[in-house]
Write a protein that holds these residues in place. Structure first.
Motif, short mmCIF file in Angstrom:
data_model
loop_
_atom_site.label_atom_id
_atom_site.label_comp_id
_atom_site.label_asym_id
_atom_site.label_seq_id
_atom_site.Cartn_x
_atom_site.Cartn_y
_atom_site.Cartn_z
N GLU A 1 10.01 -2.79 -0.59
CA GLU A 1 8.75 -3.36 -0.15
C GLU A 1 7.95 -2.35 0.66
O GLU A 1 6.95 -2.67 1.27
CB GLU A 1 9.00 -4.64 0.66
N ARG B 1 0.91 -7.02 -3.54
CA ARG B 1 2.36 -7.09 -3.76
C ARG B 1 3.13 -7.13 -2.44
O ARG B 1 4.33 -6.90 -2.43
CB ARG B 1 2.83 -5.87 -4.55
N ASN B 2 2.44 -7.38 -1.35
CA ASN B 2 3.10 -7.39 -0.04
C ASN B 2 3.87 -6.10 0.24
O ASN B 2 4.99 -6.12 0.70
CB ASN B 2 4.05 -8.59 0.08
N LEU B 3 3.24 -4.99 -0.06
CA LEU B 3 3.88 -3.69 0.18
C LEU B 3 3.36 -3.08 1.47
O LEU B 3 2.20 -3.26 1.82
CB LEU B 3 3.54 -2.72 -0.95
#
Ligand code: SF4
Lengths: 624, 208
Positions: free
Chosen positions: A309, A338-340
């Motif tokens: 992540e 992408r919740n990165l």
């Protein structure tokens, strides 16, 4: 865990009682496990600190992938056990073993250590001892593995010379294959260990310390490195890749938490800024960039392979990456939603950096880190780091007002020519920065000053400089500790005694090997750990060997002095470094060499490789 | 949105991976699989993956339960096909089914866990039987764990010693919040060093 080896059986009994047993069993996602008998050459890579720190190490990751791509070799890993596990292993008679096959290290053909910094040295001895491998190259028999080392600290290999058979100087991606080929050929021909090591010495970038004897002057300074074997090369030039090879994408994903859980990708290697204290900036020259599409593809693949992540884009100076804006935009385009978390360290102090970070900032918002290193005009001229303090303030203002609550500033005290006024300037600028923060966002504003102490490093313009004495460092630290407190302010600093050790080892000669060994025998290990570092053990070791650490740390060095590391060539000439040192004394700046080559030596040394690379990949301009 | 329950086995590779780390292991598995997890609301949105009941570190399991929520809707076959190649070593999917979004959380449904204990040594059968009988016939079994006194006996729902060429113990222990029995504690009471055994969780009992 592989049940069938004796080691695994013994481990089962001891693991329940140690802290974080997940460190000792491997089995990560993307681990490569080959049939032991199916390959000719077995290589173990060791990161000489615990799993939590070593697992994410990019150097290991690169070589692990490189070697395991070969059909005829396997690469396994190990790290050193934490104290409780070491005790349990010694009691149970378990030698240091690899995490893939649970094989003792002594059964491998090659054992390679990575040495990014000096405070890992005692851990190397401890690892060899735990592996039942003799500490000294000279004591090893034909059946023992070839013990090699690489990494930034090996640009001065001398303090560790007796313990390694072979040093690999510079970038390992290509040379590691030559080393494996050579060992394979030797083995097939039935060569002795000594013969194998001698043939390794014929590979460019390989340094075999046993082929030389250091000579010293009466005053203890270094005279020369005398070859004791007729074909020993007189100088060892570091290896570099003419273009950066494809980055690793099958990162090991551990099943327990480690220090960095992320995809790490070097966007470029090398740095053209020329900060005079910076070791990495010299030893990684020339600047070579990866292309934006290459980076995006690698990130894409690595995320698919790992599920991480977090992405870290690594380089010594991100802002200098030619297409940084394009890269950041492309990354945001491709990976947003992408919740990165994406980190981009080493940004220049300017508002453009805030723009970049703003584009990258996702839900998880950390602090903003900048590294001014010094605060006074005088010091920035000396160290050659061009930062206007007005610019730092305006950048800080922008950071706070655009939503970051905390800023971390890195400073370095103890650089040559620094006075207490220059240190006061650090305190002053910190106070001004936090004042900006208060103006912008009130009490929520935080400032963290990370203050390290300058250690003169070999191969840099400051290799002639003296380390500040302990009382001076303490005085400077106390000034800052006194003033950098209060609401929203935090300061961290390095242990000045640890700095002394690092400084002695950094510019040490072969005599220090005795001290390192004595310190380890006295119980020194995990010297990089604040709570484990034992200054007294080290000072006793220096005493016992009748060696004065100040000879290495604060002794003024003559401009014409021959250094114990002069035979190792970074490609940057000593003449150039000396000139830079003299310029620093005059307070003269040297511009970024992208604007014009200063003739540091890289282009002449590596002209053949320059020609092989696509024209725009090297940032050294063509010489006219 | 859909909610899916996985029954999976946790093997030796993950013996020392605790509950918090398992959460990450699964989170990354879904990322690799390209399955879009639903996130919780709030200041720190978390992917919605709920584990039923922590498996103590050092054990393996033949029966772990996990619920996850996906933003998209797919068939079980499609989802499993994506998950299979993305699994962390040590995980084997045994079964998957869709559960109603409204069902209570898994954690609140677990009432007991079943464990099987294998011995790494030649066990003295008579001695184990004797101690078991003594334990069964006692009124209470007061022990201290982490400085707290508690009664182990009511936490043991059942326990039996299965004789044979490879004898083993089978026990069902209470596993509700505040009343969780630990197999090592039972073994200690029977005079068996748990580091000489292999403990496998074989079932989780859910409330009706
Ligand atoms: S050769 Fe010239 S451009 Fe290249 S790193 Fe050295 S000074 Fe800079």
């Amino acid at each position: 865990m592989n049940e069938n080896t004796e080691i695994a059986r013994k481990l089962k009994k001891i693991l329940p009682a140690v802290q974080k047993p997940g460190r000792y069993v491997g089995g990560e996602l993307n681990q490569v496990k080959k049939d032991w008998e199916s390959v000719a050459t077995h290589i173990a890579l060791v990161f000489p600190d615990i799993y939590d720190i070593g697992l994410p190490n990019l150097g290991i990751m690169i070589l692990y992938e490189q070697i395991n791509q070969r059909q005829d070799a396997l690469c396994e890993r190990t790290y050193v056990p934490w104290l409780d596990m070491e005790t349990a292993m010694r009691r149970a008679g378990i030698p240091l073993y690899s995490l893939e096959s649970f094989k003792p290290l002594a059964e491998f053909d090659i054992v390679g250590f990575t040495l990014p910094y000096e405070t890992l040295y005692t851990n190397v001895l401890n690892a060899l001892d735990l592996a039942n491998i003799p500490l000294h190259s000279a004591q090893r028999a034909d059946a023992h593995p070839i013990i090699l080392a690489g990494g930034h600290a090996t640009f001065n290999p001398e303090p560790m010379a007796p313990f390694f058979d072979v040093f690999v100087i510079g970038e390992g991606e290509e040379v590691i294959h030559e080393v494996i080929d050579c060992v394979q050929k030797s083995k097939a021909s039935g060569a002795t260990r000594a013969e194998t090591i001698q043939s390794l010495s014929r590979i460019a970038g390989i340094y075999v310390p046993a082929l030389y004897e250091p000579q010293y002057h009466a005053d203890g300074t270094f005279k020369e490195l005398k070859p004791v074997f007729e074909n020993a090369p007189l100088s060892i030039r570091k290896r570099i890749c003419s273009s950066l090879p494809l980055p690793p994408t099958r990162f090991l994903v551990p099943s327990i938490d480690v220090v960095h859980n992320r995809v790490a990708l070097e966007i470029m290697r090398g740095c053209t800024r020329g900060c005079r204290f910076c070791h990495a900036g010299i030893v990684t020259r020339p600047v070579r960039e990866r292309s934006v599409p290459d980076i995006l593809n690698a990130l894409d693949t690595a995320l698919k392979h790992t599920g991480y992540e977090e992405i870290a884009l690594l380089s010594l100076s991100s802002s200098d990456y030619t297409h940084i804006q394009q890269l950041v935009e492309a990354i945001v385009d491709r990976f947003s939603g992408r919740n990165l978390t994406i980190s981009l360290p080493s940004l220049r102090i300017e508002s453009f950096s805030v723009d970049l970070m703003e584009k990258l900032k996702g839900v998880r918002q950390g602090g903003f880190t900048l590294a001014p290193e010094a605060a006074s005009d005088k010091m920035r001229n000396i160290i050659n780091k061009l930062i206007q303090m007005e610019k730092l303030l305006s950048t800080a203002r922008e950071i706070y007002s655009r939503g970051w609550q905390s800023i971390k500033l890195y400073f370095m005290i103890g650089q040559p020519g620094e006075t207490i006024e220059d240190v006061q300037a650090i305190a002053d600028i910190c106070k001004q920065v936090i004042a900006e923060g208060r103006k912008a966002i009130g009490k929520r504003a935080n400032l963290h000053a990370g203050v390290s102490t300058f250690v003169p490093k070999p191969h840099t313009p400051f290799q002639w400089a003296s380390l500040d004495s302990l009382p001076v460092v303490l005085e400077k630290q106390n000034l800052l500790k006194d003033q950098l407190r209060g609401p929203g302010m935090k300061m961290t600093w390095s242990n000045p005694r640890e700095t002394i050790l690092e400084a002695a080892l950094s510019r040490g000669d072969r005599n220090l090997a005795k001290v390192i060994e004595a310190a380890w025998r006295g119980g020194a290990k995990f010297d990089a750990w604040q709570d484990q570092f034992n200054y007294n053990v080290w000072m006793d070791a220096f005493d016992a060997q009748l060696i004065d650490p100040e000879f290495y740390t604060s002794r003024p060095r003559d401009l014409e002095e021959v250094f114990p590391w002069d035979h190792i060539h970074t490609g940057v000439s000593k003449r150039y470094l000396k000139n830079e040192f003299l310029k620093s004394k005059e307070g003269q700046l040297t511009s970024d060499c992208r604007e014009g080559c200063h003739g540091c030596g890289i282009l002449t040394e590596f002209s053949d490789l320059r020609q092989k690379a696509p024209a725009d990949r090297w940032l050294c301009p063509e010489r006219t | 949105m859909q909610r899916i329950r996985i029954v999976y086995a946790k093997g030796r590779e993950l013996m020392f991976t605790g509950n918090l780390d398992m959460q990450k292991v699964w989170e990354r598995t879904f990322r690799r699989a390209g399955l879009e997890l639903a996130y919780s609301q709030g200041f720190h949105p978390q992917p919605r993956i709920h584990q039923a009941c922590p498996l103590p570190v050092g054990f393996t399991s033949q029966f772990e339960l996990l619920d996850f929520w996906l933003n998209t809707n797919g068939t079980l076959q499609e989802i499993e096909a994506k998950l299979q190649p993305a699994l962390q070593p040590g995980i084997t999917i045994l079964h998957m089914r869709e559960v109603p979004l409204s069902e209570n959380s898994l954690q609140t449904q677990v009432v007991a866990a079943k464990y099987v204990v294998f011995f790494d040594f030649k066990v003295n059968k008579q001695q184990v039987e004797n101690r078991l009988n003594r334990l069964r016939s006692s009124e209470a079994c007061i022990r201290t764990r982490r400085g707290k006194e508690y009664d182990l006996l009511p936490l043991i729902k059942s326990i039996s010693f299965i004789n044979g060429p490879h004898p083993y113990l089978e026990m069902i222990l209470s596993a509700t919040a505040g009343a969780t029995g630990r197999p090592e504690e039972v073994l200690d009471e029977l005079g068996i060093d748990y580091t000489d055994t292999s403990i496998v969780r074989t079932d989780l009992v859910l409330s009706e």
